[in-house]
Structure formats: structure tokens, C-alpha cells
Scaffold this motif. Structure first.
Motif, short mmCIF file in Angstrom:
data_model
loop_
_atom_site.label_atom_id
_atom_site.label_comp_id
_atom_site.label_asym_id
_atom_site.label_seq_id
_atom_site.Cartn_x
_atom_site.Cartn_y
_atom_site.Cartn_z
N GLY A 31 0.82 -1.21 0.00
CA GLY A 31 0.00 0.00 0.00
C GLY A 31 0.85 1.25 0.00
O GLY A 31 0.57 2.22 -0.72
N SER A 32 1.90 1.24 0.80
CA SER A 32 2.82 2.37 0.84
C SER A 32 3.45 2.59 -0.54
O SER A 32 3.53 3.73 -1.03
CB SER A 32 3.90 2.13 1.89
OG SER A 32 4.74 3.25 2.00
N ALA A 33 3.87 1.51 -1.18
CA ALA A 33 4.48 1.61 -2.50
C ALA A 33 3.51 2.16 -3.53
O ALA A 33 3.90 2.93 -4.42
CB ALA A 33 5.01 0.25 -2.95
N ARG A 34 2.23 1.80 -3.42
CA ARG A 34 1.23 2.31 -4.37
C ARG A 34 1.10 3.82 -4.27
O ARG A 34 0.98 4.51 -5.26
CB ARG A 34 -0.13 1.66 -4.13
CG ARG A 34 -0.18 0.23 -4.63
CD ARG A 34 -1.54 -0.35 -4.50
NE ARG A 34 -2.41 0.23 -5.50
CZ ARG A 34 -3.68 -0.14 -5.68
NH1 ARG A 34 -4.19 -1.08 -4.91
NH2 ARG A 34 -4.42 0.42 -6.59
N VAL A 35 1.13 4.33 -3.05
CA VAL A 35 1.05 5.78 -2.85
C VAL A 35 2.34 6.45 -3.33
O VAL A 35 2.31 7.46 -4.03
CB VAL A 35 0.78 6.13 -1.37
CG1 VAL A 35 0.81 7.63 -1.15
CG2 VAL A 35 -0.54 5.54 -0.90
N LEU A 36 3.45 5.87 -2.96
CA LEU A 36 4.74 6.49 -3.25
C LEU A 36 5.13 6.46 -4.72
O LEU A 36 5.83 7.37 -5.18
CB LEU A 36 5.83 5.80 -2.42
CG LEU A 36 5.78 6.10 -0.94
CD1 LEU A 36 6.61 5.09 -0.17
CD2 LEU A 36 6.24 7.52 -0.66
N GLY A 37 4.69 5.46 -5.45
CA GLY A 37 5.05 5.37 -6.88
C GLY A 37 4.67 6.62 -7.64
O GLY A 37 5.49 7.22 -8.35
N LYS A 38 3.45 7.06 -7.48
CA LYS A 38 2.98 8.27 -8.15
C LYS A 38 3.68 9.51 -7.59
O LYS A 38 4.04 10.42 -8.33
CB LYS A 38 1.47 8.38 -7.97
CG LYS A 38 0.85 9.60 -8.56
CD LYS A 38 0.33 9.34 -9.93
CE LYS A 38 -0.49 10.56 -10.33
NZ LYS A 38 -0.58 10.75 -11.72
N LEU A 39 3.88 9.54 -6.28
CA LEU A 39 4.54 10.68 -5.64
C LEU A 39 5.96 10.85 -6.17
O LEU A 39 6.39 11.97 -6.47
CB LEU A 39 4.53 10.50 -4.13
CG LEU A 39 4.98 11.68 -3.29
CD1 LEU A 39 4.14 12.93 -3.56
CD2 LEU A 39 4.93 11.33 -1.81
N VAL A 40 6.68 9.76 -6.32
CA VAL A 40 8.05 9.82 -6.84
C VAL A 40 8.05 10.32 -8.29
O VAL A 40 8.93 11.07 -8.68
CB VAL A 40 8.75 8.45 -6.70
CG1 VAL A 40 10.02 8.38 -7.53
CG2 VAL A 40 9.06 8.17 -5.23
N GLU A 41 7.04 9.94 -9.06
CA GLU A 41 6.93 10.46 -10.43
C GLU A 41 6.76 11.98 -10.42
O GLU A 41 7.30 12.67 -11.28
CB GLU A 41 5.72 9.84 -11.15
CG GLU A 41 5.91 8.41 -11.57
CD GLU A 41 4.66 7.85 -12.22
OE1 GLU A 41 3.80 8.63 -12.69
OE2 GLU A 41 4.53 6.61 -12.25
N GLU A 42 6.01 12.48 -9.45
CA GLU A 42 5.74 13.92 -9.37
C GLU A 42 6.92 14.72 -8.84
O GLU A 42 7.11 15.87 -9.22
CB GLU A 42 4.53 14.18 -8.47
CG GLU A 42 3.23 13.70 -9.05
CD GLU A 42 2.08 13.85 -8.08
OE1 GLU A 42 2.14 14.73 -7.20
OE2 GLU A 42 1.12 13.08 -8.21
N VAL A 43 7.69 14.15 -7.92
CA VAL A 43 8.83 14.85 -7.32
C VAL A 43 10.08 13.97 -7.41
O VAL A 43 10.63 13.56 -6.38
CB VAL A 43 8.54 15.29 -5.86
CG1 VAL A 43 7.53 16.41 -5.81
CG2 VAL A 43 8.07 14.12 -5.01
N PRO A 44 10.53 13.68 -8.62
CA PRO A 44 11.63 12.72 -8.79
C PRO A 44 12.95 13.18 -8.18
O PRO A 44 13.81 12.35 -7.88
CB PRO A 44 11.75 12.58 -10.31
CG PRO A 44 11.17 13.83 -10.86
CD PRO A 44 10.09 14.23 -9.89
N GLU A 45 13.09 14.47 -7.95
CA GLU A 45 14.34 14.98 -7.39
C GLU A 45 14.45 14.79 -5.89
O GLU A 45 15.53 14.92 -5.32
CB GLU A 45 14.50 16.47 -7.74
CG GLU A 45 13.56 17.41 -7.01
CD GLU A 45 12.10 17.40 -7.47
OE1 GLU A 45 11.27 18.02 -6.78
OE2 GLU A 45 11.77 16.79 -8.51
N GLN A 46 13.36 14.47 -5.21
CA GLN A 46 13.38 14.32 -3.76
C GLN A 46 13.80 12.91 -3.36
O GLN A 46 13.25 11.92 -3.82
CB GLN A 46 12.01 14.65 -3.16
CG GLN A 46 11.66 16.12 -3.27
CD GLN A 46 10.39 16.46 -2.54
OE1 GLN A 46 9.85 15.66 -1.78
NE2 GLN A 46 9.92 17.67 -2.76
N THR A 47 14.78 12.85 -2.48
CA THR A 47 15.34 11.56 -2.05
C THR A 47 14.40 10.84 -1.08
O THR A 47 14.26 9.62 -1.16
CB THR A 47 16.72 11.77 -1.39
OG1 THR A 47 17.58 12.34 -2.38
CG2 THR A 47 17.31 10.46 -0.90
#
Length: 117
Positions: A31-47
Motif C-alpha cells: 500500500g505504501s508503494a502504491r502511494v509512493l510510486g505516483k509521488l516519486v513520479e511527481e517529485v523525482p528529485e526528492q530523495t
């Protein structure tokens, strides 16, 4: 429209980050990965989101995906010791100890823990 997908993607980036953390803390790594996948696409520069995504993938046995995310982090920031450590652990878990060793040694040196392996 798939309502489960919209739930995971709903809210501001900050709200989704908090939701991902809650899933992770509850050990719902998928579930965490499902949320984070899209978030990482939106802010790819954030570690931070990418590192948590890699951790979620690791804990849900999606080791290739974890490796991919960690390689992005260490390519951008070669002295990110926790990403190095995780990359080493992911490679070990995949039976690739020879590839893992340099990452584990570097992580140890970067964190100030000079242990013999």
C-alpha cells in the motif's frame, strides 16, 4: 474508474506522503508503494519519497524495483550511506553478494562504522 487507485492518488503531495508513512508504519508495504510510486513520479528529485519507496519494495519482496530506485539515489548522491547500505542488502538478498560487497563497505565507511566484512 478504479476507486482504489484514486484513493491512493488522492490529496496533496504532503497528504500522500503522510498516507504512505502510515501504510509503511502499519507494515502495509505494498500500500505504501502504491502511494509512493505516483509521488516519486511527481517529485523525482526528492530523495525521501524515493528512499521510502525502495524500502517498501524491499519489505514487500519487490527486490528489482527496490534496486532500481536505490541505484537512482546513489547515482545522484554517491555518499548517501543509507541508500548504499540498502542497495547492498537488496543485492545480497538476490544472491549477488559480490556486487553487494562494495556498496556495503562504502556504506560502512560513510557512516563511520569501519567493520571488517
Amino acid at each position: 474508474m478504479d476507486t482504489t487507485t484514486t484513493y491512493y492518488d488522492r490529496g496533496t503531495p504532503a497528504e500522500r506522503w503522510e498516507r504512505a508513512l502510515k501504510y509503511f508504519d502499519a507494515k502495509d508495504y505494498a500500500g505504501s508503494a502504491r502511494v509512493l510510486g505516483k509521488l516519486v513520479e511527481e517529485v523525482p528529485e526528492q530523495t525521501g519519497p524515493r528512499l521510502l519507496l525502495a524500502r517498501a519494495y524491499y519489505h514487500s519482496a519487490q527486490l528489482r524495483r527496490a534496486e532500481d530506485e536505490l541505484r537512482v539515489i546513489v547515482e545522484r548522491d554517491p555518499v548517501e550511506h543509507y541508500a548504499r547500505l540498502m542497495l547492498g542488502r537488496v543485492l545480497e538478498r538476490q544472491g549477488r553478494a559480490d556486487e553487494a560487497e562494495p556498496h556495503l563497505r562504502l556504506a560502512s565507511a560513510l557512516s563511520g562504522e569501519f567493520t571488517e566484512r
